[in-house]
Design a protein around this motif. Structure first.
Motif, PDB file in Angstrom:
ATOM      1  N   PHE A 127       0.834  -1.207   0.000  1.00 25.06           N
ATOM      2  CA  PHE A 127       0.000   0.000   0.000  1.00 25.06           C
ATOM      3  C   PHE A 127       0.864   1.250   0.000  1.00 25.06           C
ATOM      4  CE2 PHE A 127      -3.562   2.669   0.821  1.00 25.06           C
ATOM      5  CZ  PHE A 127      -3.159   3.602   1.766  1.00 25.06           C
ATOM      6  N   TRP A 128       1.815   1.288   0.937  1.00 30.67           N
ATOM      7  CA  TRP A 128       2.611   2.504   1.081  1.00 30.67           C
ATOM      8  C   TRP A 128       3.575   2.713  -0.073  1.00 30.67           C
ATOM      9  CZ3 TRP A 128       0.811   6.223   3.693  1.00 30.67           C
ATOM     10  CH2 TRP A 128       0.035   5.992   4.826  1.00 30.67           C
ATOM     11  N   MET A 129       4.143   1.619  -0.603  1.00 30.79           N
ATOM     12  CA  MET A 129       5.022   1.777  -1.762  1.00 30.79           C
ATOM     13  C   MET A 129       4.245   2.360  -2.926  1.00 30.79           C
ATOM     14  SD  MET A 129       8.137   1.253  -1.255  1.00 30.79           S
ATOM     15  CE  MET A 129       8.665   1.399  -2.940  1.00 30.79           C
ATOM     16  N   ALA A 130       3.040   1.868  -3.136  1.00 32.06           N
ATOM     17  CA  ALA A 130       2.233   2.411  -4.229  1.00 32.06           C
ATOM     18  C   ALA A 130       1.975   3.899  -4.001  1.00 32.06           C
ATOM     19  CB  ALA A 130       0.915   1.648  -4.339  1.00 32.06           C
ATOM     20  N   LYS A 131       1.696   4.241  -2.759  1.00 31.50           N
ATOM     21  CA  LYS A 131       1.419   5.643  -2.429  1.00 31.50           C
ATOM     22  C   LYS A 131       2.615   6.526  -2.727  1.00 31.50           C
ATOM     23  CE  LYS A 131      -2.728   6.181  -0.899  1.00 31.50           C
ATOM     24  NZ  LYS A 131      -3.611   6.893  -1.789  1.00 31.50           N
ATOM     25  N   ARG A 152      -3.501  14.038   3.452  1.00 33.15           N
ATOM     26  CA  ARG A 152      -4.574  13.225   4.013  1.00 33.15           C
ATOM     27  C   ARG A 152      -4.007  12.009   4.733  1.00 33.15           C
ATOM     28  NH1 ARG A 152      -8.002  12.334  -0.704  1.00 33.15           N
ATOM     29  NH2 ARG A 152      -8.401  14.547  -0.607  1.00 33.15           N
ATOM     30  N   HIS A 153      -2.873  11.526   4.259  1.00 38.16           N
ATOM     31  CA  HIS A 153      -2.330  10.281   4.812  1.00 38.16           C
ATOM     32  C   HIS A 153      -1.199  10.487   5.805  1.00 38.16           C
ATOM     33  CE1 HIS A 153      -4.419   8.564   1.310  1.00 38.16           C
ATOM     34  NE2 HIS A 153      -4.506   7.493   2.062  1.00 38.16           N
ATOM     35  N   GLY A 171      -0.985  11.254   8.900  1.00 31.37           N
ATOM     36  CA  GLY A 171      -1.126  10.611  10.208  1.00 31.37           C
ATOM     37  C   GLY A 171      -0.813   9.130  10.135  1.00 31.37           C
ATOM     38  N   SER A 172      -1.451   8.442   9.179  1.00 31.66           N
ATOM     39  CA  SER A 172      -1.236   6.998   9.094  1.00 31.66           C
ATOM     40  C   SER A 172       0.162   6.677   8.580  1.00 31.66           C
ATOM     41  CB  SER A 172      -2.304   6.317   8.236  1.00 31.66           C
ATOM     42  OG  SER A 172      -2.578   7.062   7.086  1.00 31.66           O
ATOM     43  N   LEU A 173       0.721   7.595   7.790  1.00 28.92           N
ATOM     44  CA  LEU A 173       2.098   7.379   7.348  1.00 28.92           C
ATOM     45  C   LEU A 173       3.036   7.374   8.549  1.00 28.92           C
ATOM     46  CD1 LEU A 173       4.287   7.142   5.150  1.00 28.92           C
ATOM     47  CD2 LEU A 173       4.314   9.624   5.008  1.00 28.92           C
ATOM     48  N   ARG A 174       2.779   8.298   9.457  1.00 37.13           N
ATOM     49  CA  ARG A 174       3.630   8.368  10.655  1.00 37.13           C
ATOM     50  C   ARG A 174       3.576   7.049  11.433  1.00 37.13           C
ATOM     51  NH1 ARG A 174       2.202  13.932  11.135  1.00 37.13           N
ATOM     52  NH2 ARG A 174       0.358  13.440  12.351  1.00 37.13           N
ATOM     53  N   SER A 175       2.374   6.486  11.555  1.00 38.16           N
ATOM     54  CA  SER A 175       2.274   5.199  12.283  1.00 38.16           C
ATOM     55  C   SER A 175       3.066   4.124  11.581  1.00 38.16           C
ATOM     56  CB  SER A 175       0.826   4.721  12.401  1.00 38.16           C
ATOM     57  OG  SER A 175       0.002   5.767  12.740  1.00 38.16           O
ATOM     58  N   PHE A 176       2.972   4.119  10.259  1.00 36.60           N
ATOM     59  CA  PHE A 176       3.703   3.097   9.512  1.00 36.60           C
ATOM     60  C   PHE A 176       5.202   3.303   9.677  1.00 36.60           C
ATOM     61  CE2 PHE A 176       4.394  -0.220   6.644  1.00 36.60           C
ATOM     62  CZ  PHE A 176       5.319   0.159   5.673  1.00 36.60           C
ATOM     63  N   ASN A 202      -9.254  22.679   4.145  1.00 39.58           N
ATOM     64  CA  ASN A 202      -9.020  21.244   4.086  1.00 39.58           C
ATOM     65  C   ASN A 202      -9.248  20.618   5.460  1.00 39.58           C
ATOM     66  OD1 ASN A 202      -7.038  18.986   4.610  1.00 39.58           O
ATOM     67  ND2 ASN A 202      -6.832  19.167   2.401  1.00 39.58           N
ATOM     68  N   GLN A 203      -9.979  19.505   5.502  1.00 40.65           N
ATOM     69  CA  GLN A 203     -10.323  18.874   6.773  1.00 40.65           C
ATOM     70  C   GLN A 203      -9.119  18.389   7.564  1.00 40.65           C
ATOM     71  OE1 GLN A 203     -12.987  18.625   8.785  1.00 40.65           O
ATOM     72  NE2 GLN A 203     -13.670  20.139   7.325  1.00 40.65           N
ATOM     73  N   GLU A 204      -8.135  17.893   6.822  1.00 40.73           N
ATOM     74  CA  GLU A 204      -6.915  17.431   7.481  1.00 40.73           C
ATOM     75  C   GLU A 204      -6.282  18.565   8.265  1.00 40.73           C
ATOM     76  OE1 GLU A 204      -7.048  13.809   7.134  1.00 40.73           O
ATOM     77  OE2 GLU A 204      -5.199  14.578   8.002  1.00 40.73           O
ATOM     78  N   PHE A 205      -6.305  19.731   7.635  1.00 39.33           N
ATOM     79  CA  PHE A 205      -5.726  20.909   8.244  1.00 39.33           C
ATOM     80  C   PHE A 205      -6.405  21.209   9.565  1.00 39.33           C
ATOM     81  CE2 PHE A 205      -4.004  24.987   8.776  1.00 39.33           C
ATOM     82  CZ  PHE A 205      -4.994  25.935   8.899  1.00 39.33           C
ATOM     83  N   ILE A 206      -7.729  21.196   9.546  1.00 39.04           N
ATOM     84  CA  ILE A 206      -8.490  21.474  10.769  1.00 39.04           C
ATOM     85  C   ILE A 206      -8.138  20.459  11.835  1.00 39.04           C
ATOM     86  CG2 ILE A 206     -10.788  21.505  11.772  1.00 39.04           C
ATOM     87  CD1 ILE A 206     -10.256  23.906  10.163  1.00 39.04           C
ATOM     88  N   LYS A 207      -8.087  19.220  11.422  1.00 40.36           N
ATOM     89  CA  LYS A 207      -7.797  18.160  12.382  1.00 40.36           C
ATOM     90  C   LYS A 207      -6.407  18.362  12.978  1.00 40.36           C
ATOM     91  CE  LYS A 207      -6.943  13.656  11.744  1.00 40.36           C
ATOM     92  NZ  LYS A 207      -6.955  12.412  11.036  1.00 40.36           N
TER      93      LYS A 207
END
Lengths: 337, 567
Positions: free
Chosen positions: B11-15, B33-34, B36-41, B213-218
């Motif tokens: 998934f991440w390589m494709a990204k 958008r990603h 946060g989840s990139l950081r976890s990975f 952008n919603q990510e920004f708000i978050k």
């Protein structure tokens, strides 16, 4: 002073060695000391950058040492005074790019972010963050909303303008300021158009429009470089040239000078009934008239001044009203003045 | 146990291949958008790499890692995010061998050095490189100034587009705002960014459409919460500083309900986490959170915060810390409210919609606004109103129960009247004690669970009698002392007894030495001391806004607090 010059020589030697394979002998202690010297060197730069007397003494010491080192180690590059502000950075880059650098040295220079203190000498995080933040923001602002310039050019231009302003604010620094611009021109030989954008922004940069020191200086420098002003004007859009002309009388005059020079490269081809270029300058009649059209569309006072200038040029060239004899006549006719 | 799953890797390589250098708007959007989840990975990858004993082993176990990290290094959206950057550099640092044993490791070293070079410098021959090289500054200072300049230029742009607003019917014409806020999602923790972030939030307030952008708000809301926690927990080591102007913070709360909830919850958590500091300066702390001011200016903010705290209270209604917070929050809020211009002020009814309206005037008037001689009558008035609410509870109807609960919650919010009742009980004559005791009992035991109301009332009176004897008789009779201790340790009315006890300590007229002696004998357990500190915190806040200052009382309070904190 003796001591300072000696130190400077030491640092240059260090920088030179860091580019050769002698660096393989460096250990942790040597490396840290080298960086200490480099830091000292940066302080020298900041103290004496605007002090012509001391700086020229340092510059000649630099020049001598550069020559000497070039003979001994031909592969290493000469160091200019202006680069001394980034001595530690230069040293770091040399160590990163030199295959002979000992492997143990790199972890010292890039300590584990978790354990290292935030403002340790070797903390690159804030540099990396600021640099990529800057790049990122420049990308998002891709609308050219600053007189047609891209925001990156605007920022770099402003910073350049600030630098020149602080250097020129003290007397005796003209030569040095010229060297700075020369070096920048030389080092961006790959992409002169981007440089012209930055110069345009620097010309526009003083927030206080009455401060004409920097634009004056830049223009004088441009006119000293063979063909540079012409290339700059060609590279910048007609709209941008007009904006700068509005802000700076000097630029306006210089710009007109360039346009006149371009005009002199055009000849009337009787068979085709057109003005055609005679030299390698890629200027055509259309390009010329577009430039004037933009100037005329700008509104008072530039509009009136340009009209007057064109009429004067026509009159001085014989005041012809027929096409094909005087380029200014044809320009005026084309623009329906 | 595999550190990273094959599906995740794919998934991440494709990204990262898709993102490239994040030059296109869509790539930038997707990256942000990603994040946060990139950081976890990345965290997982880092942990996996840390388990490896050598780079060769790492490359064998995680063959994707070179390409993965390399591509990420070219994505400014990822690099600009401080946390991702740190993770990336730590991964690189894991892969570097101080003593390479083979060609693979040597190649890896060279590649890492290249990456580092790329991260800290520009491409040679470019204008960027030339202008930085001769700028007469370190690259760090140059880029810091460059960043400041670009932020101020872009902030001006946003503010200019704000000047055309508010015009809630027209769509926001500046599509650039969305792209800018996308870039900013990665940059919220960068201190130089706050003017731009503030301007974007203000723009969103005026614009009326969701152009951010919603990510920004978050990200902004999460960064703010982290800031609160860090500041309040006094641990600045890993603090992510996001300094926004107060107005921008309030705009954010108006824009994002989840952000507001987060702020309210983090205030609560910070209060509960550090009783030592909090009990000393609760009102300052609450005011610093900006919630009282925001609540006074925006009714919906007050309603949301009240709702959250009301829900918390239903879960842990015996918690004195929560009650103290609610009481102090309400006081700060009311103070801000009175500071507003009269024409801007909403009626109080708007802020307390669920409660019987007749309860509002007596309870929302502060004791400092009522003459001392009138306090008893005022409290009798409150008590009779509350009793009438409770009379309707008789039918065990859900609505009736709710009415009682709302009335009780209002009493908790206006707890300063309960404290006043407790203070009056110290010097009250027995014939006046009944309504005061009633209030105290109701405050501590709102429900008639197991029909214990009569027993609770009796216990309250008993406690009061013992305390009067204890503090008025010299020397303090041991019989009453042990009776009080007994009551404090029985779980039924422990808080009520403690509440009364502390008021006696602070307000009674006996000599200091005797009172200290009593305290030392009674307040021995750590848990009791902690609860005592919270009760004293509310007393102190009430005294801070009193009409006159009684130095004797204040010094008693101070001494008592210091003693309790000592062990």
């Amino acid at each position: 002073m003796e001591a300072v010059l000696r130190h400077l020589t030491n640092i240059l030697e260090l920088l030179a060695v860091s580019q050769t394979d002698h660096v393989s002998e460096w250990d942790r202690h040597t490396t840290l000391r080298a960086f200490q010297w480099a830091e000292y060197c940066e302080q020298l730069h900041s103290r004496f950058q605007c002090n012509p007397a001391v700086r020229s003494a340092l510059e000649s010491a630099l020049s001598d040492t550069n020559q000497r080192l070039q003979q001994a180690l031909p592969s290493c590059s000469p160091v200019m005074f202006s680069e001394l502000a980034q001595c530690q950075h230069m040293l770091l880059i040399h160590l990163l790019t030199n295959p002979s650098a000992p492997n143990s040295v790199i972890p010292i220079l890039f300590p584990d972010p978790k354990t290292a203190a935030q403002d340790s000498q070797f903390d690159q995080n804030s540099l990396i963050t600021c640099k990529s933040a800057f790049n990122l923001l420049c990308r998002t602002s891709d609308r050219t909303s600053y007189a047609g310039l891209h925001v990156e050019a605007v920022v770099r231009g402003k910073l350049l303008g600030n630098l020149l302003n602080s250097v020129l604010s003290r007397t005796g620094n003209d030569e040095y300021a010229r060297t700075l611009l020369d070096s920048i021109l030389h080092d961006s030989a790959g992409k002169p158009e981007s440089l012209y954008d930055v110069i345009a922004a620097a010309l526009l940069s003083p927030d206080d429009e009455t401060n004409s020191v920097v634009p004056h200086f830049i223009l004088a420098w441009l006119q000293e470089q063979d063909g540079c002003l012409s290339k700059l004007c060609k590279s910048l859009s007609p709209g941008l040239c007009t904006v700068i002309s509005r802000q700076s009388r000097e630029f306006k005059q210089a710009y007109w000078g360039v346009l006149k020079q371009w005009a002199s490269c055009l000849e009337f081809d009787v068979l085709e009934g057109l003005w055609v270029p005679t030299s390698d300058e890629p200027v055509t009649f259309i390009i010329l008239t577009d430039r004037f059209k933009e100037l005329l569309n700008s509104g008072p006072p530039l509009k009136e001044e340009t009209e007057t200038e064109l009429k004067t040029l026509k009159r001085e060239a014989g005041d012809f009203n027929v096409k094909g004899i005087c380029i200014w006549t044809d320009v005026i006719i084309q623009l329906k003045l | 146990m595999e550190a990273v799953s094959e599906t995740d890797v794919q998934f991440w390589m494709a990204k990262v291949v898709n993102w490239g250098e994040a030059t296109s708007c869509s790539a930038l959007l997707d990256t942000s958008r990603h994040l946060g989840s990139l950081r976890s990975f990345l965290q997982q990858v880092l942990q996996g790499l840390q388990q490896m004993s050598s780079t060769s082993e790492a490359m064998k176990t995680f063959p994707f890692v070179g390409q993965f990290l390399g591509r990420l290094c070219w994505n400014p959206c990822v690099i600009a995010d401080e946390r991702s950057q740190r993770l990336l550099l730590r991964c690189l640092s894991c892969l570097y061998s101080a003593e390479p044993l083979n060609a693979v490791e040597q190649k890896a070293n060279m590649w890492i050095k290249n990456m580092l070079c790329h991260l800290i410098s520009e491409e040679e021959g470019s204008v960027a490189h030339a202008t930085v090289k001769h700028a007469g500054l370190t690259p760090k200072r140059y880029h810091s100034e460059a960043l400041q300049k670009v932020v101020s230029l872009m902030t001006e742009e946003v503010i200019k587009s704000c000047n055309g607003l508010p015009n809630t019917s027209a769509r926001c014409s500046n599509g650039n705002i969305y792209v800018m806020s996308t870039a900013c999602a990665a940059l919220v923790t960068c201190p130089q960014m706050s003017p731009l972030i503030g301007a974007l939030l203000k723009h969103s307030m005026l614009c009326g459409t969701s152009c951010l952008n919603q990510e920004f708000i978050k990200e902004v809301s999460e960064a703010l919460i982290r800031l609160y926690l860090c500041v309040f927990c006094l641990s600045l080591l890993h603090s992510k500083r996001l300094v926004l102007e107060d107005e921008a913070v309030v705009n954010l709360w108006c824009y994002s309900p989840s952000c507001l909830e987060g702020a309210a919850v983090s205030l609560l958590e910070s209060v509960l986490s550090d009783h030592e500091t909090m009990t000393q300066s609760l009102d300052k702390h609450v005011n610093d959170s900006l919630l009282p001011q925001a609540s006074a200016d925006h009714c919906h903010i007050f309603l949301t915060v009240s709702e959250i705290y009301r829900n918390v209270l239903t879960e842990i209604d015996e918690n004195l810390a929560v009650r103290a917070l609610i009481q102090v929050f309400t006081v700060c809020f009311l103070q801000r409210l009175t500071g507003q211009k009269t024409q801007d002020r909403l009626p109080l009814r708007a802020f307390f919609p669920h409660v019987m309206p007749s309860l509002l005037p007596p309870l929302l008037t502060a004791p400092s606004e009522v003459p001392r001689e009138a306090w008893l009558d005022h409290l009798i008035w409150i008590r009779s109103l509350l009793q009438s609410v409770m009379e309707n509870e008789a039918g065990e109807d859900v609505r009736a129960y709710q009415a009682v609960f709302q009335a009780w919650f209002l009493l908790v919010q206006c707890g300063y009247w309960v404290d006043t009742a407790a203070e009056l009980l110290v010097l009250a004559a027995p014939e006046n004690a009944e309504p005061l005791l009633w209030l105290l009992t109701f405050f501590h035991h709102p429900t008639n669970r197991g029909h214990q109301r009569s027993q609770q009332t009796a216990e309250a009176r008993e406690a009061w009698t013992h305390l009067r004897m204890l503090f008025l008789t010299r020397p303090p009779p041991p019989r009453h002392l042990s009776a009080v201790k007994e009551l404090l340790s029985s779980s039924l009315s422990a808080n009520l007894v403690l509440h009364l006890f502390l008021n006696f300590t602070v307000f009674s007229h006996g000599p200091v030495s005797i009172i200290n002696e009593i305290n030392d004998k009674v307040l021995t357990e750590a848990a009791v001391k902690r609860r005592a500190l919270w009760i004293l915190a509310s007393i102190r806040c009430r005294l801070n806004s009193a009409a006159t200052r009684d130095d004797r009382v204040h010094s008693r309070l101070r001494t008592l607090q210091d003693t309790l904190l000592q062990t």
